[in-house]
Design an enzyme around this catalytic site. Structure first.
Site, PDB file in Angstrom:
ATOM      1  N   ARG A   1      -0.211  -8.594  13.512  1.00 34.13           N
ATOM      2  CA  ARG A   1      -0.728  -7.581  12.575  1.00 34.13           C
ATOM      3  C   ARG A   1      -1.609  -8.249  11.524  1.00 34.13           C
ATOM      4  NH1 ARG A   1       4.677  -4.795  10.660  1.00 34.13           N
ATOM      5  NH2 ARG A   1       3.291  -3.585   9.325  1.00 34.13           N
TER       6      ARG A   1
ATOM      7  N   ARG B   1      -9.541   0.857   8.271  1.00 33.01           N
ATOM      8  CA  ARG B   1      -9.140  -0.490   8.682  1.00 33.01           C
ATOM      9  C   ARG B   1     -10.221  -1.198   9.492  1.00 33.01           C
ATOM     10  NH1 ARG B   1      -3.204   0.739   8.356  1.00 33.01           N
ATOM     11  NH2 ARG B   1      -2.080  -1.216   8.526  1.00 33.01           N
TER      12      ARG B   1
ATOM     13  N   ARG C   1      12.078  -5.886   5.522  1.00 33.57           N
ATOM     14  CA  ARG C   1      12.097  -4.442   5.795  1.00 33.57           C
ATOM     15  C   ARG C   1      12.600  -4.168   7.213  1.00 33.57           C
ATOM     16  NH1 ARG C   1       6.633  -1.011   5.256  1.00 33.57           N
ATOM     17  NH2 ARG C   1       6.096  -2.199   7.108  1.00 33.57           N
TER      18      ARG C   1
ATOM     19  N   ARG D   1      11.619  -0.301  12.491  1.00 31.68           N
ATOM     20  CA  ARG D   1      10.240  -0.354  12.993  1.00 31.68           C
ATOM     21  C   ARG D   1      10.071  -1.557  13.905  1.00 31.68           C
ATOM     22  NH1 ARG D   1       5.876   0.828   8.242  1.00 31.68           N
ATOM     23  NH2 ARG D   1       4.609  -0.443   9.658  1.00 31.68           N
TER      24      ARG D   1
ATOM     25  N   LYS E   1       0.838  -1.214   0.000  1.00 34.23           N
ATOM     26  CA  LYS E   1       0.000   0.000   0.000  1.00 34.23           C
ATOM     27  C   LYS E   1       0.867   1.257   0.000  1.00 34.23           C
ATOM     28  CE  LYS E   1      -2.032  -0.978   3.920  1.00 34.23           C
ATOM     29  NZ  LYS E   1      -1.437  -2.266   4.338  1.00 34.23           N
TER      30      LYS E   1
HETATM   31  P1  B4P Z   1       4.032  -1.858   2.231  1.00 38.39           P
HETATM   32  O1  B4P Z   1       2.939  -2.794   1.969  1.00 38.39           O
HETATM   33  O2  B4P Z   1       4.126  -0.655   1.377  1.00 38.39           O
HETATM   34  O3  B4P Z   1       3.810  -1.688   3.763  1.00 38.39           O
HETATM   35  P2  B4P Z   1       2.905  -0.677   4.550  1.00 38.39           P
HETATM   36  O4  B4P Z   1       2.161   0.291   3.702  1.00 38.39           O
HETATM   37  O5  B4P Z   1       3.886  -0.147   5.465  1.00 38.39           O
HETATM   38  O6  B4P Z   1       1.790  -1.472   5.295  1.00 38.39           O
HETATM   39  P3  B4P Z   1       1.574  -1.574   6.870  1.00 38.39           P
HETATM   40  O7  B4P Z   1       0.211  -2.129   6.972  1.00 38.39           O
HETATM   41  O8  B4P Z   1       2.691  -2.366   7.428  1.00 38.39           O
HETATM   42  O9  B4P Z   1       1.793  -0.187   7.574  1.00 38.39           O
HETATM   43  P4  B4P Z   1       0.912   1.000   8.136  1.00 38.39           P
HETATM   44  O10 B4P Z   1       1.902   2.091   8.218  1.00 38.39           O
HETATM   45  O11 B4P Z   1      -0.315   1.250   7.333  1.00 38.39           O
HETATM   46  O12 B4P Z   1       5.496  -2.502   2.087  1.00 38.39           O
HETATM   47  C1  B4P Z   1       6.007  -3.526   2.889  1.00 38.39           C
HETATM   48  C2  B4P Z   1       7.355  -3.987   2.346  1.00 38.39           C
HETATM   49  O13 B4P Z   1       7.140  -4.738   1.158  1.00 38.39           O
HETATM   50  C3  B4P Z   1       8.319  -2.870   1.971  1.00 38.39           C
HETATM   51  O14 B4P Z   1       9.601  -3.202   2.421  1.00 38.39           O
HETATM   52  C4  B4P Z   1       8.288  -2.840   0.441  1.00 38.39           C
HETATM   53  O15 B4P Z   1       9.510  -2.447  -0.136  1.00 38.39           O
HETATM   54  C5  B4P Z   1       7.980  -4.272   0.108  1.00 38.39           C
HETATM   55  N1  B4P Z   1       7.247  -4.406  -1.151  1.00 38.39           N
HETATM   56  C6  B4P Z   1       6.223  -3.624  -1.575  1.00 38.39           C
HETATM   57  N2  B4P Z   1       5.782  -4.043  -2.780  1.00 38.39           N
HETATM   58  C7  B4P Z   1       6.541  -5.148  -3.113  1.00 38.39           C
HETATM   59  C8  B4P Z   1       6.560  -6.041  -4.228  1.00 38.39           C
HETATM   60  N3  B4P Z   1       5.724  -5.898  -5.255  1.00 38.39           N
HETATM   61  N4  B4P Z   1       7.454  -7.063  -4.223  1.00 38.39           N
HETATM   62  C9  B4P Z   1       8.313  -7.223  -3.185  1.00 38.39           C
HETATM   63  N5  B4P Z   1       8.354  -6.395  -2.100  1.00 38.39           N
HETATM   64  C10 B4P Z   1       7.474  -5.367  -2.069  1.00 38.39           C
HETATM   65  O16 B4P Z   1       0.422   0.541   9.600  1.00 38.39           O
HETATM   66  C11 B4P Z   1       1.292   0.378  10.695  1.00 38.39           C
HETATM   67  C12 B4P Z   1       0.517   0.370  12.010  1.00 38.39           C
HETATM   68  O17 B4P Z   1      -0.098   1.659  12.228  1.00 38.39           O
HETATM   69  C13 B4P Z   1      -0.651  -0.607  12.136  1.00 38.39           C
HETATM   70  O18 B4P Z   1      -0.228  -1.909  12.517  1.00 38.39           O
HETATM   71  C14 B4P Z   1      -1.511   0.088  13.248  1.00 38.39           C
HETATM   72  O19 B4P Z   1      -0.968  -0.137  14.531  1.00 38.39           O
HETATM   73  C15 B4P Z   1      -1.343   1.556  12.930  1.00 38.39           C
HETATM   74  N6  B4P Z   1      -2.422   2.063  12.045  1.00 38.39           N
HETATM   75  C16 B4P Z   1      -2.228   2.610  10.808  1.00 38.39           C
HETATM   76  N7  B4P Z   1      -3.406   2.955  10.261  1.00 38.39           N
HETATM   77  C17 B4P Z   1      -4.372   2.631  11.160  1.00 38.39           C
HETATM   78  C18 B4P Z   1      -5.799   2.714  11.153  1.00 38.39           C
HETATM   79  N8  B4P Z   1      -6.462   3.221  10.107  1.00 38.39           N
HETATM   80  N9  B4P Z   1      -6.479   2.250  12.240  1.00 38.39           N
HETATM   81  C19 B4P Z   1      -5.824   1.765  13.303  1.00 38.39           C
HETATM   82  N10 B4P Z   1      -4.474   1.628  13.368  1.00 38.39           N
HETATM   83  C20 B4P Z   1      -3.742   2.060  12.301  1.00 38.39           C
END
Ligand code: B4P
Length: 190
Positions: free
Chosen positions: A146, A89, A128, A134, A14
């Site tokens: 998660r 979410r 990552r 993180r 995402k």
């Molecule tokens: P991403 O998938 O980009 O990870 P993300 O956006 O960080 O998702 P995440 O759910 O972990 O984080 P968020 O900050 O929303 O990439 C992951 C890895 O994969 C990277 O290293 C990338 O390079 C790699 N990658 C991507 N595409 C690839 C491909 N095609 N092939 C290979 N590798 C690839 O949430 C973090 C925390 O914040 C949550 O757990 C929660 O505690 C809180 N939070 C955030 N939003 C919330 C909400 N709305 N409600 C409640 N809590 C919330």
């Protein structure tokens, strides 16, 4: 307005795809994860409360993230559109988002759901974690939590958006550019 929800489990791409799409479509990026991590770095009261919850891999309470999004939407009345990354979410968040956009006389254009198998998610996040610093990427049991939070609270939104005829499922495995090209194709057809 073009309002895109990028949907998917943790590690599905995402954040990665949002970075590309905001430049391609001149949209405002609203990542609740990034906003919360910023609050933690700045040491605000919200950040201090959020840190332990995020470090465990649990979700932050709905009212906190909803009010974060509401205040940004209110501050950007002239936006041409938004990418919602990691929000909503939960069902309560999704209902609030519909209501907030309705108040702005707009609505969600599409929900792009990145589909990635669980073992691939775990591998990506552990990878990552080697450099991200993180805490929620640091070990497998937190990552499993998660993913479990996603299954329990977030995945049900697929039905919510299918009923609204807005959900588009996209294979999230492949090169980042190839996935981006598919997302652009879907958006361009809107
Ligand atoms: P991403 O998938 O980009 O990870 P993300 O956006 O960080 O998702 P995440 O759910 O972990 O984080 P968020 O900050 O929303 O990439 C992951 C890895 O994969 C990277 O290293 C990338 O390079 C790699 N990658 C991507 N595409 C690839 C491909 N095609 N092939 C290979 N590798 C690839 O949430 C973090 C925390 O914040 C949550 O757990 C929660 O505690 C809180 N939070 C955030 N939003 C919330 C909400 N709305 N409600 C409640 N809590 C919330």
């Amino acid at each position: 307005m073009l309002n895109i929800v990028l949907f998917g489990p943790p590690g599905s791409g995402k954040g990665t795809q949002s970075q590309l799409l905001i430049n391609q479509y001149h949209l405002i990026h609203l990542s609740t994860g990034d906003i919360l991590r910023d609050e933690i770095v700045q040491g605000t009261e919200l950040g201090q409360k959020a840190k332990s919850i995020m470090d465990r891999g649990d979700l932050i309470p709905d009212e906190v993230v909803i009010s974060m999004i509401r205040s940004i939407l209110e501050k950007t009345p002239n936006a041409t559109g938004f990418i919602f990354d990691g929000f909503p979410r939960t069902t309560a968040q999704a209902e609030s988002l519909d209501q907030m956009l309705d108040e702005l006389n707009t609505s969600i254009s599409t929900v792009l759901s990145l589909e990635v198998a669980e073992n691939e998610l775990t591998n990506r996040l552990l990878e990552r974690g080697k450099s991200s610093g993180r805490a929620d990427d640091a070990n497998e049991s937190i990552i499993r939590n998660r993913i479990q939070e996603y299954k329990n609270k977030t995945a049900p939104l697929k039905d919510f958006y299918t009923q609204q005829n807005k959900l588009q499922s996209i294979e999230g495995v492949g090169s980042i550019d190839a996935i981006n090209a598919i997302l652009c194709q879907v958006i361009d057809q809107l």
